[in-house]
Enzyme design. Structure first.
Site, PDB file in Angstrom:
ATOM      1  N   SER A   1       1.065  -1.174  -0.086  1.00 39.43           N
ATOM      2  CA  SER A   1       0.033   0.204   0.362  1.00 39.43           C
ATOM      3  C   SER A   1       0.919   0.487   0.320  1.00 39.43           C
ATOM      4  O   SER A   1       2.080   1.074   0.394  1.00 39.43           O
ATOM      5  CB  SER A   1      -0.582   0.106   1.582  1.00 39.43           C
TER       6      SER A   1
ATOM      7  N   TYR B   1      -1.468   0.525  10.470  1.00 38.46           N
ATOM      8  CA  TYR B   1      -1.181  -0.237   9.058  1.00 38.46           C
ATOM      9  C   TYR B   1      -0.769   0.103   8.195  1.00 38.46           C
ATOM     10  O   TYR B   1      -0.198  -0.629   7.951  1.00 38.46           O
ATOM     11  CB  TYR B   1      -3.041   0.321   8.933  1.00 38.46           C
TER      12      TYR B   1
END
Length: 251
Positions: free
Chosen positions: A139, A152
């Protein structure tokens, strides 16, 4: 020759869109995950789109104690293995990750610890057989710690470092020439994981757009691929913003 792919996390929106591209090629597509009903629905869709077969493997990927053994079993059930796509993940509210150790542990375990163990097992298998590609979804959140999702993002940063190391290992002198390791870093994408967010604006991508990049990455490019490609420049700018400016941004 029929291509054989294993998707770890076969019900995610990006994984399904990628699997459909393989189905159009007549591939054998193994789907691993824990939601039997959803996996069965995805498999039926892939078979209707041309997949040669779509065997299912029911397991909790994040809780698996021996990824190497399970991976070997799945390879044998598929009749061989060309590509492994690691596509599962978890993104909860940042507030929970910050304040609840159990929530933070789950976010880190799913997105880094378990994913790293599966990636290492897949890398060893691919290297031993001398062919194949390992593609892992990272990501852009891992490129710089942002206050909205830094737990995250920390997990995704760890996976990025791991995959760069695997790609470096695969590229060393004397390594088999037919092996690849690629980390694909999607930007914001309209999937179930982001359903609660404001998804208006031009920065958002559709799963199909990301899937096309993933499919190409299994054959060429890498070891780090942004999806869509514009995020490479965006994140280059963000990584180099001075802290006094970066900290004022609502990102």
């Amino acid at each position: 020759m029929t291509r054989r792919i294993l998707i770890l996390g076969g019900t995610s929106g990006i994984a399904v869109a990628t699997a459909r591209l393989y189905a159009a090629e007549g591939a054998v597509i193994g789907l691993a995950g824990r939601d039997a009903a959803r996996l069965e629905a995805v498999a039926a869709d892939l078979l209707a789109r041309g997949a040669a077969a779509a065997p299912l493997f029911m397991l909790d990927l994040a809780a698996e104690s021996d990824p190497a053994a399970r991976l070997a079993e799945m390879r044998d059930a598929l009749g061989g293995l060309d590509d492994v796509l690691l596509a599962y993940g978890l993104m909860g509210p940042q507030a929970g990750d910050e304040r609840d150790p159990a929530t933070a542990r789950r976010t880190l375990d799913v997105n880094f610890t378990s994913a790293a163990l599966w990636a290492l097992a897949a890398a060893a298998l691919i290297e031993a057989q001398g062919r194949g590609s390992l593609v892992v979804l990272g990501s852009v959140a891992g490129d710089r710690g942002r206050r909205k999702n830094f737990v995250y993002g920390a997990a995704k940063a760890g996976i990025a470092a791991l995959m760069e190391g695997i790609a470096h290992r695969f590229g060393r002198p004397g390594a088999p020439p037919g092996i690849r390791a690629v980390l694909v870093k999607p930007g914001p994408t309209r999937t179930a994981m982001t359903a609660g967010m404001d998804r208006t604006g031009g920065s958002w991508a559709e799963p199909e757009e990301v899937a096309r990049i993933i499919r190409r990455a299994a054959d060429k490019g890498g070891p780090i691929v942004y999806a869509p490609g514009r995020w490479r420049l965006i994140m280059l700018i963000i990584r180099h913003l001075p802290a006094r400016i970066f900290n004022r941004l609502d990102i």
